[in-house]
Design a protein around this motif. Sequence first.
Motif, PDB file in Angstrom:
ATOM      1  N   GLU A  39      -0.490   3.995  -8.653  1.00 56.77           N
ATOM      2  CA  GLU A  39       0.500   4.709  -7.857  1.00 56.77           C
ATOM      3  C   GLU A  39       1.899   4.161  -8.103  1.00 56.77           C
ATOM      4  O   GLU A  39       2.883   4.870  -7.974  1.00 56.77           O
TER       5      GLU A  39
ATOM      6  N   LYS B  58      -6.060  11.099  -0.382  1.00 57.94           N
ATOM      7  CA  LYS B  58      -6.489   9.828   0.145  1.00 57.94           C
ATOM      8  C   LYS B  58      -5.389   9.166   0.971  1.00 57.94           C
ATOM      9  O   LYS B  58      -5.623   8.643   2.042  1.00 57.94           O
ATOM     10  N   ALA B  59      -4.205   9.221   0.427  1.00 62.23           N
ATOM     11  CA  ALA B  59      -3.133   8.424   0.997  1.00 62.23           C
ATOM     12  C   ALA B  59      -2.642   8.960   2.342  1.00 62.23           C
ATOM     13  O   ALA B  59      -2.342   8.187   3.236  1.00 62.23           O
ATOM     14  N   ASP B  60      -2.557  10.258   2.446  1.00 56.37           N
ATOM     15  CA  ASP B  60      -1.888  10.788   3.628  1.00 56.37           C
ATOM     16  C   ASP B  60      -2.807  11.551   4.555  1.00 56.37           C
ATOM     17  O   ASP B  60      -2.353  12.314   5.393  1.00 56.37           O
ATOM     18  N   SER B  61      -4.074  11.376   4.404  1.00 57.54           N
ATOM     19  CA  SER B  61      -4.965  12.143   5.275  1.00 57.54           C
ATOM     20  C   SER B  61      -5.064  11.483   6.653  1.00 57.54           C
ATOM     21  O   SER B  61      -4.490  10.427   6.893  1.00 57.54           O
TER      22      SER B  61
ATOM     23  N   TYR C 246       0.853  -1.186   0.000  1.00 59.66           N
ATOM     24  CA  TYR C 246       0.000   0.000   0.000  1.00 59.66           C
ATOM     25  C   TYR C 246       0.884   1.231   0.000  1.00 59.66           C
ATOM     26  O   TYR C 246       2.070   1.161   0.301  1.00 59.66           O
ATOM     27  N   ALA C 247       0.259   2.358  -0.282  1.00 60.92           N
ATOM     28  CA  ALA C 247       0.998   3.606  -0.224  1.00 60.92           C
ATOM     29  C   ALA C 247       0.227   4.586   0.628  1.00 60.92           C
ATOM     30  O   ALA C 247      -1.010   4.603   0.612  1.00 60.92           O
ATOM     31  N   GLY C 248       0.952   5.376   1.371  1.00 62.61           N
ATOM     32  CA  GLY C 248       0.333   6.415   2.165  1.00 62.61           C
ATOM     33  C   GLY C 248       0.022   5.953   3.570  1.00 62.61           C
ATOM     34  O   GLY C 248      -0.156   4.768   3.830  1.00 62.61           O
ATOM     35  N   CYS C 249      -0.040   6.919   4.456  1.00 62.30           N
ATOM     36  CA  CYS C 249      -0.179   6.579   5.861  1.00 62.30           C
ATOM     37  C   CYS C 249      -1.618   6.412   6.277  1.00 62.30           C
ATOM     38  O   CYS C 249      -1.908   5.945   7.364  1.00 62.30           O
ATOM     39  N   ASN C 250      -2.540   6.777   5.413  1.00 64.47           N
ATOM     40  CA  ASN C 250      -3.943   6.678   5.811  1.00 64.47           C
ATOM     41  C   ASN C 250      -4.324   5.221   6.002  1.00 64.47           C
ATOM     42  O   ASN C 250      -3.804   4.343   5.330  1.00 64.47           O
TER      43      ASN C 250
ATOM     44  N   LYS D  70      -3.217  12.014  -3.193  1.00 64.82           N
ATOM     45  CA  LYS D  70      -2.562  12.519  -2.001  1.00 64.82           C
ATOM     46  C   LYS D  70      -3.560  12.680  -0.877  1.00 64.82           C
ATOM     47  O   LYS D  70      -3.333  12.281   0.259  1.00 64.82           O
TER      48      LYS D  70
ATOM     49  N   ASN E 158      -3.404   0.715  -6.474  1.00 66.39           N
ATOM     50  CA  ASN E 158      -1.986   0.531  -6.203  1.00 66.39           C
ATOM     51  C   ASN E 158      -1.153   0.595  -7.465  1.00 66.39           C
ATOM     52  O   ASN E 158      -0.083   1.164  -7.486  1.00 66.39           O
TER      53      ASN E 158
ATOM     54  N   ASP F 259      -6.055   9.450   9.745  1.00 59.91           N
ATOM     55  CA  ASP F 259      -6.620   8.114   9.923  1.00 59.91           C
ATOM     56  C   ASP F 259      -7.582   8.149  11.096  1.00 59.91           C
ATOM     57  O   ASP F 259      -7.183   8.064  12.246  1.00 59.91           O
TER      58      ASP F 259
ATOM     59  N   ARG G 241       4.298   1.978   1.727  1.00 60.10           N
ATOM     60  CA  ARG G 241       5.331   2.873   1.228  1.00 60.10           C
ATOM     61  C   ARG G 241       4.802   4.296   1.221  1.00 60.10           C
ATOM     62  O   ARG G 241       3.626   4.543   1.449  1.00 60.10           O
ATOM     63  N   LYS G 242       5.705   5.189   0.953  1.00 56.85           N
ATOM     64  CA  LYS G 242       5.353   6.598   0.742  1.00 56.85           C
ATOM     65  C   LYS G 242       4.529   7.153   1.881  1.00 56.85           C
ATOM     66  O   LYS G 242       3.487   7.761   1.673  1.00 56.85           O
ATOM     67  N   ILE G 243       4.982   6.917   3.063  1.00 54.69           N
ATOM     68  CA  ILE G 243       4.276   7.472   4.209  1.00 54.69           C
ATOM     69  C   ILE G 243       4.683   8.929   4.343  1.00 54.69           C
ATOM     70  O   ILE G 243       5.815   9.240   4.699  1.00 54.69           O
ATOM     71  N   ARG G 244       3.784   9.781   4.003  1.00 56.48           N
ATOM     72  CA  ARG G 244       4.026  11.241   3.998  1.00 56.48           C
ATOM     73  C   ARG G 244       5.320  11.558   3.253  1.00 56.48           C
ATOM     74  O   ARG G 244       6.141  12.338   3.710  1.00 56.48           O
ATOM     75  N   ALA G 245       5.483  10.909   2.128  1.00 57.99           N
ATOM     76  CA  ALA G 245       6.743  11.067   1.403  1.00 57.99           C
ATOM     77  C   ALA G 245       6.937  12.491   0.917  1.00 57.99           C
ATOM     78  O   ALA G 245       8.056  12.982   0.822  1.00 57.99           O
ATOM     79  N   ARG G 246       5.834  13.159   0.596  1.00 59.58           N
ATOM     80  CA  ARG G 246       5.962  14.510   0.047  1.00 59.58           C
ATOM     81  C   ARG G 246       5.818  15.578   1.127  1.00 59.58           C
ATOM     82  O   ARG G 246       5.796  16.756   0.849  1.00 59.58           O
TER      83      ARG G 246
END
Lengths: 373, 1284
Positions: free
Chosen positions: B705, B729-732, A10-14, B727, B702, B734, A33-38
């Motif tokens: 990405e 979705k991925a880093d918001s 998976y990608a991202g921390c969510n 973005k 996936n 939890d 992967r890519k946990i808050r990579a940007r």
Amino acid sequence: MATQANSLSYAGCNFLRQRLVLSTLSGRPVKIRKIRARDDNPGLRDFEASFIRLLDKITNGSRIEINQTGTTLYYQPGLLYGGSVEHDCSVLRGIGYYLESLLCLAPFMKHPLKIVLRGVTNDQVDPSVDVLKATALPLLKQFGIDGESFELKIVRRGMPPGGGGEVVFSCPVRKVLKPIQLTDPGKIKRIRGMAYSVRVSPQMANRIVDSARSILNKFIPDIYIYTDHMKGVNSGKSPGFGLSLVAETTSGTFLSAELASNPQGQGAAVLPEDLGRNCAWLLLEEIYRGGCVDSTNQSLALLLMTLGQQDVSKVLLGPLSPYTIEFLRHLKSFFQIMFKIETKPCGEELKGGDKVLMTCVGIGFSNLSKTLK
Amino acid sequence: METKDQKKHRKKNSGPKAEKKKKRHLQDLQLGDEEDARKRNPKAFAVQSAVRMARSFHRTQDLKTKKHHIPVVDRTPLEPPPIVVVVMGPPKVGKSTLIQCLIRNFTRQKLTEIRGPVTIVSGKKRRLTIIECGCDINMMIDLAKVADLVLMLIDASFGFEMETFEFLNICQVHGFPKIMGVLTHLDSFKHNKQLKKTKKRLKHRFWTEVYPGAKLFYLSGMVHGEYQNQEIHNLGRFITVMKFRPLTWQTSHPYVLADRMEDLTNPEDIRTNIKCDRKVSLYGYLRGAHLKNKSQIHMPGVGDFAVSDISFLPDPCALPEQQKKRCLNEKEKLVYAPLSGVGGVLYDKDAVYVDLGGSHGFQDEVGPTHELVQSLISTISTIDAKMASSRVTLFSDSKPLGSEDIDNQGLLMPKEEKQMDLKTGRMRRKAIFGDEDESGDSDDEENDEISEDDELENGSSDEEAEEEENAEMTDQYMAGKGVKRWKLEELEEDSEMDLPAFADSDDDLERSSAEEGEAEEADESSEEEDCTAGEGGISGSKAVGEGSKAGLSPANRQSDRVNLEKSLLMKKAALPTSDSGHCTAEEAFASEDESEESSSLGAEEEDSENEEAVRKKLSKPSQVSSGQKLGPRNLIDETSDIEDLLKEEEDYKEENNDSKETSGALKWKEDFSRKAAEAFLRQQQAAPNLQKLIYGTVAEDNEEEDGDTQEELGGLFRVNQPDRECKHKADSLDCSRFLVEAPHDWDLEEVMNSIRDCFVTGKWEDDKDAAKVLAEDGKIYGVFSNLETNDVHQGGLDSDTNNELSEKEIKKEIIPNEEEESKKKKKKKKKRKLRNIFDQLFDEGEDKYFPDLKIEFQKQEQLNRAEFEDQDDEARVQYEGFRPGMYVRVEIENVPCEFVQNFDPHYPIILGGLGNSEGNVGYVQMRLKKHRWYKKILKSRDPIIFSVGWRRFQTIPLYYIEDHNGRQRLLKYTPQHMHCGAAFWGPITPQGTGFLAIQSVSGIMPDFRIAATGVVLDLDKSIKIVKKLKLTGFPYKIFKNTSFIKGMFNSALEVAKFEGAVIRTVSGIRGQIKKALRAPEGAFRASFEDKLLMSDIVFMRTWYPVSIPAFYNPVTSLLKAVGEKDTWSGMRTTGQLRLAHGVRLKANKDSLYKPILRQKKHFNSLHIPKALQKALPFKNKPKTQAKAGKVPKDRRRPAVIREPHERKILALLDALSTVHSQKMKKAKEQRHLHNKEHFRAKQKEEEEKLKRQKDLRKKLFRIQGQKERRNQKSSLKGAEGQLQ
């Protein structure tokens, strides 16, 4: 063995918790992967690290690899061990953040779990311990997870940003779960609540109660909101107050809503009257959404249905929350299980919005950790 | 004549029997003088002893509960898979013959060579899969795990063989299938008595192994190389009616006993590398539990794999359709054994294989199939392709989709649509009715559609849509859309024209899809160019479109409306998708609602149908022209998938008929399209959005990405284009809370009213409304009647109605009695009912739990059955997985090439499904017992082969025993007759699973091969087995009770670790370690309970954890070459290695035996003190008197030497005395004789005397007697004389 082959990526921390919990239960390794990579501050945050540490504590033989920047996490689950554990949660998130995952894992341990969690009991982001106690525990009981050792106790209350709360959660171990058929939510027969205040005037709680009652009294007379004012060492490190409301129906389902005051030094001060009123409205919203499980615990119910015997389980839910939707997707990728999702339009009855009937056949999960004597 | 002589039966008038009868007779008449003993004599039955009472109660309860089995939910499918019958026995016992006979018995066909499983239809409700099991232990283990019934062949002329017992033990471990013994070679017995004896002996031995009373069949002898028909028939009957108990492992795991294998590897790959990993597909009936796609499986003998694809196929050996008749007709007696080359037509996912070889008898039986086959052979394209293409023609036929479909719509149940392509396991985004579901599509397309919609509506469309999408409208999209529109109209016209000449369009079917595509491309290309040219301007094109439409026929108008509707829906659907994963269900609801609205707006189902047809026509060209428009194409695929099954038959027919162009063809097509339409409608009506929303969009997440679509700048940097949605979705955050985005205004009355009914204060449903329920109760309870007076009192009536009542009463009395009686009955019934309810509520005792549980399980069972019953299989498999009983095709990748190269159909191929985490490895602890028939004991760390779950593998176990304090202590060897623990590193298998261990699977071992059996107890990722460790040390300085000890540790640190530990000397003096000393290194001070000696050895008992070698080696016996499959050998034990290499273990010198040299032991004499001697009693006093031994010389008397004279005298005296004694002797003898004589004479005299006396007495008595008689006579005479 082909353990590497069936790992998921998976990608991202969510949805980190979901992924790790499901990975633990299904035994499939997961790579994120890519946990808050940007992000300017890349990688895992403290509260996530704390969560991973907690997982490490309750499991045996887990392998956790995090790269230098913390943007990639590889988790190979071990077996759930349980026992007596203590954990200091990060104050960035509430104890609810950790407790939600523990509720998913606790019934499948080798030894009954008895855990002491320290941190923030009530905050604005996560479901508070009060609400979980009032809603998630009865839900677990529906699945046959019950017993005198099954309890969640709030020893100390801690508000953000300081924290200082303490919660004791203990849960018995089950080998298999019962299938459920929760299709009739029943009618709300009473509303209970808890207005708490720590390190502020005890009057705050009373003011909250009055305003909340003024709204709810229009619907049902059986309302009782307890006031809980903790003092001294039990009151944590920061001031705050809040309200959690729970509506109980005739068929034993619980719907909840809660609000907490802004943490000290963040945002404007909240009037207790406003808070009480808003919280009552939130409860009404929750009732409008309806279902047999409240919106916070949807994913928990769905997980336990999935992990049941190879029988049909049904549950009627309100609209699915984004978290639940993602959870369903994860369930599919981890357990290859798809839910039959039927929309039940409300029709002419004045029972709030449309409902969703979720049906699935359990995967025949059995607790692999439990020792046979 | 003789019958007359026979006596009539006379009843007994006395005796116990007669008494009993009499008593019974009296009792029947209720005249019996003695009533029930309990009543007559209650005291005798009174409670005498509370303890005994309690005991007897306890006992009855125990017996009662013993009968209970744990109730289980019955999950057997309605149409169960064939029963696996394993025919097992030692070589040359007649297994193959039996199988052949059985097959012939059931199907009237004779199979000459049997390889692998053979599936036959044995009855109306039962199919059998018969498979032969040889003596290879691998095969025996594998088949014991999948067997439902075992036919155990025993050579009666020989008796039991080891294989039989081994197999029985294997069965016992892996759940116990039904076992039926079959005795063969019974004709070899000459004497009947011997035969009988043997039968009895074997039967009883068999019973001890299986269970007393287990069925043992006798096959008496062979006739023409086959068993006797009648016996086989009976055996077959037994098999067909046999009932089976579910086995835990089998019911909780899916498995397939493959009856067919195909290699799907790309031939080119094989050519380049002959040893490349293969991709194979395996076919077979799914048994046990539900199998899901992408799940883990294990193939015993090969290894672990993930199912790369799974699909179900039509049943090759289906049960007969109708069940009404008594027996099967010949056509229904199917046999299916692809590995043996029997089974006629083989269906694959995308092809059909036909076996045309040999058996003419078979051909006769399946005439129609043969015809079908012939037609299939003549086809050019594959069925799959045809199905894909057939859709086009299908929907161009709009006529059949008439009013009846509309009618149907209301009646049809809503159904879920399918998003997942079952065959590939790939998620597919499907566009269904009005594209409402195209949530997965790119934004571009949605925009496109919406803009189109805008145009069509001429500004009348929703404002929302405009707000959202206006900005994104571009020329490019416009052009694309223009094309689409144009074609749509074109094709609409086409379809109209095509309608009468439907059969013509059928020709397309014949061509392959590729050809078709090209052709269509060619056709349409000119049109496309035209339209693109024509629609250079945005508004212009719109106008043109509108204009042309207006001028056209009503059909066109219809299509127009369709478009309108479609676009409307599409736009609505776009709402949730734009949220990209965080879209909520509420939104989905909204969109759904709107879609429903719009459909109702459209109202006519016809429209939608037409539209569908149009879209289908449209789809191909559009794909050709622009890659963006994937949606419609997907749609076609979807529908083709859905209706595959439905139309397979029709497709075949289609092939047959199309050349003829008969009206019949048209007829079936009408039917066909109607069916398709129904299916489609069903699909549409389902509430698909939510499902699509959840499962549809996630698929490509996936992958997208992964492959970052980033442009490179100068070869070094990449342009970072963060995808907004991604973005987000991925880093918001939890968080599981579901925040309210658009809160209602709860002050408004109507908003408040919207949830009124959620509260108990609100309105209730009819069946729960208290008032109504009360009213109904009133109806039940309200009518009372006084039976004596026949009064009827009705509740709830006022007193003023009494008059009326009395009138009624009068009337009632007039009414004939019948009515009253019926009323009485009713009342009784009601009363009984109420009483039952009451009993249930209050009277139910302790026995309630068990029946309740049973009822609960039954309910669950019904629910399980009913839930997905009405859905078609395609949808069902998504939710449930593939259910047992289906004939499935499983694709597996990365199979070792040896599996294909060395494929031997005689060996069973089993695909065993694995549960979650069962594919992982860890430490497994189990309870193990060495088999009592295994000759050796097992050694820790010797590699051994386990059979656990589906697997067979070699691993290195450690044996341990648990001490009373829970410590797990390592054992070097397994105990002889006791359980012990065993721990190894291997695959995780659920607790409670049985296992067995064998030392080796290769070759023939002389004795019983099963080394140990047991059960899995615990699974863990770490293990705590310890062994004893004794540390020794020596005192080097001794004070009173304190000693300084060295040699036990090496450093002070080590000592520190053990401070306070208990130590002991060999002589038993206990002590404690106190503190480390500075020098020498490792020495310490210790205190003891007594003073040590310098010669004492001090030791400390500790425990040392041992580690288990992580060795797990699956037995890959199926990969061995044909004929060598039973020669797999894994890691060898050290003993075997030493033997092989001739390395002898260096023996410890001290352990060697030496000749025993015993030294003579000398004991000192016992010395008793004088004082003690004095005190002793005489008996115990040492006797000082020496024995009368030799007389010393001085004491000895001198020998007397006589003179010759004296000697003479002596000699004379001697002689005289001898003479004298001789004389005396003779005299004695004479006297003796004399005495004897005298005695005899005397006796004689006596006898004579006695005789004389006797005679004398005789005489005397005679005289006396005569005298008496005379006297008597005279007296009688006298009396007579007197009388006379």
